[in-house]
Design an enzyme around this catalytic site. Structure first.
Site, PDB file in Angstrom:
ATOM      1  CG  HIS A 452      -0.312   0.151   2.483  1.00 14.65           C
ATOM      2  ND1 HIS A 452       0.360  -0.855   3.232  1.00 14.65           N
ATOM      3  CD2 HIS A 452       0.149   1.220   3.365  1.00 14.65           C
ATOM      4  CE1 HIS A 452       0.853  -0.323   4.368  1.00 14.65           C
ATOM      5  NE2 HIS A 452       0.753   0.925   4.198  1.00 14.65           N
ATOM      6  CG  ASP A 481       0.251  -4.323   2.668  1.00 12.20           C
ATOM      7  OD1 ASP A 481       0.417  -3.947   1.329  1.00 12.20           O
ATOM      8  OD2 ASP A 481       0.052  -3.653   3.347  1.00 12.20           O
ATOM      9  CB  SER A 544       3.623   1.491   6.023  1.00 16.98           C
ATOM     10  OG  SER A 544       2.476   1.823   6.851  1.00 16.98           O
TER      11      SER A 544
END
EC number: 3.4.21.-
Length: 844
Positions: A452, A481, A544
């Site tokens: 993402h 992910d 992230s």
């Protein structure tokens, strides 16, 4: 194939090497046949094949490669390679005991491993359910009331404050008349007190309330209405009432109300009253100390208090220059507020402004700020490029901080420490994409981050320290992910993370950059739940894609979720990185050609059924064969016996070369074994030595129609060239070749060269011809002998190296090497010539 096979390598090494070479030519690969199997065993064994070179079908025994292993279902399977078909075919053979034993143990180990993984997954699920149930139990459990311990000091301070507050509203003065006075002793001998009673503190409030009630009942719209309203304000904004309520609140709720008690006491003595309490949220530590000092001095002298507050303000302006801009501004603001309320209190004293008016002014000011200004609770200090350096509260409220600080001291001491962890501070970088900012790290030759973070971008910006470069997104995991990026050239020195051998519950380490590009390291407990890892750690934006590692620095997961304090990551294992297979130039050309042919086929509007074409070819061949049979049957005397078959004696094997030719070929460098093999090959072209004692009728074999289209396709299209994968080997022995035969041996004039050869390796062929010509011209004299200063062995080694190099170049481009091509036949110099292209005459 697998780690067991690489270590053990059962069977013949020569057969293993040959089998791996044949596996490249095979239609079905050993990797697919023995997927998930144990170690392989290679060996040579016989195979019966039909000889395609003879007119009569005959069985010929060849040596081929046999491969065996134990399949995942514990079945011992053997395959051998079938030439011509170029395929591995299952067969029956003897069992190799070590391979069978190790294979069964390997399959049992894999089954146990899968069972352990299932148990771990179940254990993680049960642990998660246990945590949920424990949380639910704690939520539903009846909590016992907390009994605070009795603190005499707190009660004493509270009593003193109440006494100070009530002293301002009591009236203890008594009057009377002295009837006898002694002037010498200056005393009253007889004193008569007047009838007076002590006024209770609530009498004024009761009287005022009754008066308001009576007047309101008589006439509400009287001229004294404003007076009534002022009395209401005096009652509501009475300092003693507000201070008492505030003291009771801090007494009940605060752990350490001493700071507030001191402020209330000083505000009562100095008549600052509600002003001192209203400005407390705007003051930091130094401003709060300045307020206390100003109130103490104000009680003694108002003018000196104004001077002291102004001096403190000027001193803070000068001393605070070393502080950060945000802290400096907050300190100056606090001291300015202190100076302002000191001046305001002095003006209120001079003008006899009632205290309730001052209180009402402060309340209106705070209400105006809340209702119309909407001040922010925090201020973000950003740099010139927009980065958040730190945050500053708009209301320092030092008194509240002191309360929280004292409460923090009451927490229990830690009984354990986090384990020591290994981190790689230079092993992470910052990813900047259109979707946002994240963190990445290196694994092998890939940069790993969350999917993402990169979003739909094909290329993102990587910032590693002072180096910046663009990285291409090469892979996005279909279910996790996780995204992979190609490692830029400038980041080749970046440290790489290694995978952990096992992923279990326990201490984990998260290394990441926050949104301010500061390196953060957190050590906490992680719990694995299927393909995810959960943990409790303070998370921020920009984390992230950060690596989640063990305490040994081995990566186990990629951070992906950010909920403020709880974090989550997705498990990262070596299988998540796709295997990159290097495509050779020949394979790339074939793929391009296939795409070109597919495009041409799609452009063709006429669709022809392939089955129809096969049927038409079959009918045509069958019809032609019938015609040929009829014509052959009508020919008389066509069937005859082979020449030489009507004699009882065996045909004599005649010489292929003359004596002069044989010696000349020996001088050229050919060995006797090589000449013998060449002679046998030439004889086999003209003689049939298989059935010399039998007499057979010559002719065509019986024709039989094929069973289906598969037989026709195998007969017509079932052959492949096997020379492509046979790499030319460099010989370690130098053949002693005469100088006059060097041109014939190494020159390319005697070999056929196709158009494809010229298109592919024209430059290499030209370089080879020039190198051969230069070496021969500099080392061989005009009479065909070595020159005096020439090392013959060195020249021959150099020529052999060039010869092997040009053949290997052809092999790399998918072309047939010259070593596998036939030279053009030259006419021999002797008068007899070589063996004629017909059978020798009979001796009879």
């Amino acid at each position: 194939m697998n780690v067991y096979d690489k270590v053990l390598q059962f069977g013949s090494k020569k057969a293993r090497a040959r089998g791996m070479a044949l596996n490249k030519l095979s239609r079905n690969r050993l990797e697919d046949i023995y997927a998930g199997s144990g170690p392989l065993v290679f060996g040579f064994g016989p195979i019966d094949m039909v000889d395609p070179g003879s007119l009569n079908p005959s069985i010929k025994t060849l040596d081929t490669v046999y491969v065996a292993a134990v399949q995942p279902d514990n079945q011992y399977v053997v395959h051998h390679f079938v030439p011509g078909r170029n395929e591995w075919v299952e067969t029956d053979a003897s069992t190799h005991q070590p391979t069978a034993l190790v294979g069964v143990l390997v399959q049992d180990h894999k089954a146990k491993t899968r069972e352990v993984e299932d148990l771990k997954s179940q254990l993680s699920q049960l642990r998660m359910e246990h945590e949920i149930l424990r949380h639910e139990y704690e939520r539903l459990k009846l909590k016992s009331p907390i009994v605070k311990p009795f603190k005499p000091l707190k009660v004493l301070l509270f009593s003193l404050l109440l006494g100070l507050l009530f002293a301002g509203v009591t009236n203890g003065a008594r009057t009377g008349t002295c009837y006898a006075y002694d002037e010498e002793k200056d005393t009253c001998l007889y004193w008569e007190w007047k009838d007076s009673r002590e006024v209770a503190w609530y009498d004024s409030y009761v009287t005022e309330a009754l008066a308001i009630y009576n007047r309101a009942c008589v006439y509400v719209r009287s001229k004294e209405f404003m007076t009534y309203l002022s009395l209401v304000f005096q009652t509501v904004f009475n300092w003693y009432f507000c201070a008492t309520a505030l003291a009771v609140y801090y007494m009940a709720r605060a752990e350490n109300p001493i700071v507030m008690f001191v402020t209330l006491a000083l505000a009562t003595l100095s008549q600052f009253q509600l002003l001192a309490v209203a400005v407390l949220p705007l003051l930091d530590f130094s401003a709060t100390m300045g307020l206390w000092l100003s109130m103490v001095v104000f009680y003694m002298s108002q003018q000196i208090s104004i001077l002291v507050s102004f001096c403190v303000l000027v001193l803070s302006v000068m001393i605070g220059t070393f502080m950060a801009d945000s802290e400096y501004a907050m300190m100056i603001k606090g001291h300015a507020v202190v100076f302002a309320i000191v001046c305001y209190s002095h003006v209120a004293m001079i003008l006899n402004i009632p205290p309730w008016v001052v209180s009402l002014t402060m309340v209106c000011y705070r209400l105006w700020r809340v209702c119309f200004v909407f001040p922010a609770e925090r201020l973000e200090i950003r740099s010139a490029d927009g980065k958040v350096l730190h945050t500053v509260p708009t209301h320092p409220n030092w008194t509240a901080k002191v309360t929280r600080f004292v409460q923090s001291l009451r927490k229990g001491l830690r009984t354990s420490v986090a384990p020591t962890a290994r981190i790689v501070p230079d092993g992470i970088a910052i990813v900047e994409a259109r979707e946002g900012v994240g963190t990445c790290f290196r694994v092998k030759n890939n940069l790993v981050t969350s999917k993402h973070v990169v979003g739909s971008d094909d290329a993102v910006k990587i910032r590693w320290g002072a180096q910046e470069d663009m990285a291409r997104v090469t892979y996005r995991h279909p279910t996790k992910d996780i995204a992979l990026m190609a490692l830029p050239t400038n980041l080749q020195t970046m440290p790489a993370y290694k995978f952990a051998k096992a992923i279990t519950d326990g201490p984990i380490v998260m290394t990441a950059f926050d949104e301010a590009n500061l390196l953060l390291v957190a050590v906490t407990e992680g719990v694995r739940v299927e393909d995810h890892m959960t943990y409790s750690v303070a998370t921020r934006n920009g984390m992230s894609g950060a690596p989640i590692t063990t305490v040994d620095g081995r990566v186990i997961a990629v951070h992906q979720t950010n909920t403020g304090f709880t974090g989550g990551a997705v498990i990262f294992v070596p299988e998540d990185i796709p295997e990159v297979r290097k495509i050779s130039k020949r394979e790339q050309e074939l793929e391009d050609r296939v795409k070109q042919l597919e495009g041409m086929l799609n452009m063709d509007q006429a669709y022809v059924d392939s089955n129809l074409i096969v049927d038409l070819v079959r009918e045509a061949v069958q019809r032609e064969m019938k015609v040929l049979r009829t014509e052959l049957a009508n020919l008389g005397g066509f069937s005859q016996k082979k020449k030489g078959k009507n004699k009882s004696t065996k045909r004599k094997r005649k010489a292929v070369w003359t004596e002069e030719e044989y010696k000349a070929m020996l001088e050229k460098g050919f060995t006797r074994d090589q000449l013998r093999i060449m002679a046998d090959a030439i004889r086999d072209q003209y003689y049939d030595d298989e059935d010399e004692q039998s007499e057979e009728e010559a002719g065509y074999p019986d024709w039989s129609d094929p069973g289906d289209s598969t037989d026709i396709e195998n007969e017509w299209f079932g052959y492949e060239q096997s020379w492509k994968e046979l790499e030319p080997a460099k010989s370690g022995v130098v053949v002693n070749t005469l100088p006059k035969d060097l041109v014939f041996k190494y020159s390319l004039d005697n070999y056929p060269i196709s158009k494809q050869d010229i298109q592919a390796v024209a430059k290499e062929l030209k370089i080879y011809e020039k190198a051969i010509s230069d070496i021969i011209s500099t080392s061989v004299s005009t009479d065909g002998k070595w020159k005096d200063d020439v090392d013959a062995q060195k020249i021959l080694q150099e020529l052999d190296g060039l010869w092997w190099g040009i053949n290997h170049t052809l092999w790399e481009h998918g072309l047939m090497p010259f070593t596998q091509r036939r030279k053009r036949v030259q006419q021999p110099k002797n008068s007899k010539g070589a063996l004629k292209t017909r059978a020798p005459k009979s001796a009879n």
